[in-house]
Design an enzyme around this catalytic site. Structure first.
Site, PDB file in Angstrom:
ATOM      1  N   CYS A  42      -1.546  -5.492  -4.267  1.00 49.00           N
ATOM      2  CA  CYS A  42      -0.879  -5.622  -3.165  1.00 49.00           C
ATOM      3  C   CYS A  42      -0.679  -4.428  -2.265  1.00 49.00           C
ATOM      4  O   CYS A  42      -0.147  -3.484  -3.015  1.00 49.00           O
ATOM      5  CB  CYS A  42      -0.012  -6.673  -2.901  1.00 49.00           C
ATOM      6  N   ASP A  44       1.947  -3.791  -0.790  1.00 51.35           N
ATOM      7  CA  ASP A  44       3.419  -3.883  -0.683  1.00 51.35           C
ATOM      8  C   ASP A  44       3.931  -2.468  -1.226  1.00 51.35           C
ATOM      9  O   ASP A  44       3.444  -2.043  -2.101  1.00 51.35           O
ATOM     10  CB  ASP A  44       3.906  -4.858  -1.364  1.00 51.35           C
ATOM     11  N   ARG A  46       6.491  -1.784  -2.655  1.00 48.01           N
ATOM     12  CA  ARG A  46       7.297  -1.953  -3.747  1.00 48.01           C
ATOM     13  C   ARG A  46       6.491  -2.269  -5.080  1.00 48.01           C
ATOM     14  O   ARG A  46       7.103  -2.449  -6.217  1.00 48.01           O
ATOM     15  CB  ARG A  46       8.283  -3.070  -3.662  1.00 48.01           C
ATOM     16  N   HIS A  98       2.242 -10.222  -6.666  1.00 48.49           N
ATOM     17  CA  HIS A  98       3.920 -10.053  -7.267  1.00 48.49           C
ATOM     18  C   HIS A  98       4.413 -11.088  -6.641  1.00 48.49           C
ATOM     19  O   HIS A  98       4.144 -11.830  -5.603  1.00 48.49           O
ATOM     20  CB  HIS A  98       4.284  -8.730  -6.801  1.00 48.49           C
ATOM     21  N   CYS A 101       5.498 -12.007  -2.406  1.00 50.75           N
ATOM     22  CA  CYS A 101       4.496 -11.559  -1.816  1.00 50.75           C
ATOM     23  C   CYS A 101       4.454 -11.862  -0.211  1.00 50.75           C
ATOM     24  O   CYS A 101       4.713 -13.154   0.281  1.00 50.75           O
ATOM     25  CB  CYS A 101       3.231 -11.592  -2.185  1.00 50.75           C
TER      26      CYS A 101
HETATM   27 CO    CO Z   1       2.275  -8.570  -1.464  1.00 49.75          CO
END
Ligand code: CO
Length: 200
Positions: A42, A44, A46, A98, A101
């Site tokens: 992803c 993302d 993090r 994750h 998400c």
């Molecule tokens: Co995500």
């Protein structure tokens, strides 16, 4: 704008620190990459591949998009996959989702998100495939977490079903495809699915 300049300062200090440890680091790495792992994750912030696997530059080939989706008509994803498999000859492909998400959550919150809703249709399709199981989970966040897991499993299957990976297996080459879910809360990866050949 002043803060942005710190980016270059940080970059310079980082490069200096690396060269202190190994003066040849950049000249060696600039010649070639031989990563053993290909990560599809992803976007993302993090969930950064190298840090999570604790691997330095040169060790992980990476493709990221919203909610780690693998669509067989996505030329971007397929091109990265083809390069990873046929040229770099990676040994392991990791599809990493994750919990928590935002893309997965947005796919089921019933709200209008504009253009990205087109992309999120791929997640809604995963929901439809597993509707009975997901509808039976009463707690909203537990249901979203399960959808994160099922999404990883389905996207991993999509990778296994690409002509790129199938042809590799048909040619007798070793490559393993793993679906993993990352927990933002404890930093741990959990393997949901793993496939090493056409027959499994
Ligand atoms: Co995500």
């Amino acid at each position: 704008m002043g803060d942005f300049k710190r980016i270059f300062e940080r970059n310079r200090l980082w490069a200096e620190k690396i060269k202190e440890i190994n003066p040849e680091y950049f000249s060696e790495l600039s010649k070639q990459q031989t990563p053993e792992f290909f990560w599809i994750g992803c976007s993302d912030s993090r969930v950064p591949a190298n840090q999570i696997l604790d691997l330095p530059p040169g060790e992980v080939f990476v493709h990221r998009n919203i909610a780690n989706v693998v669509v067989p008509s996505d030329l971007n994803c397929l091109s990265v996959l083809q390069y990873a498999v046929e040229v770099l000859e990676v040994k392991h492909i990791l599809v990493c989702g994750h919990y928590g998400c935002g893309g997965v959550l947005a796919s089921i919150d019933g709200e209008d998100h504009g253009l990205i809703d087109n992309w999120l249709q791929h997640i809604r399709y995963v929901y439809r495939l597993h509707k009975d199981e997901l509808d039976a989970i009463e707690d909203t966040s537990a249901r979203a977490d399960r959808l994160c897991e099922l999404n990883v499993i389905e996207q991993t299957r999509n990778i296994c079903n690409t002509t790129i990976v199938k042809n590799r297996w048909k040619a007798g080459k070793e490559i393993a495809v793993h679906g993993v879910v990352y927990s933002l809360k404890n930093g741990i990866l959990n393997e949901m699915i793993s496939q090493k050949s056409l027959t499994e």
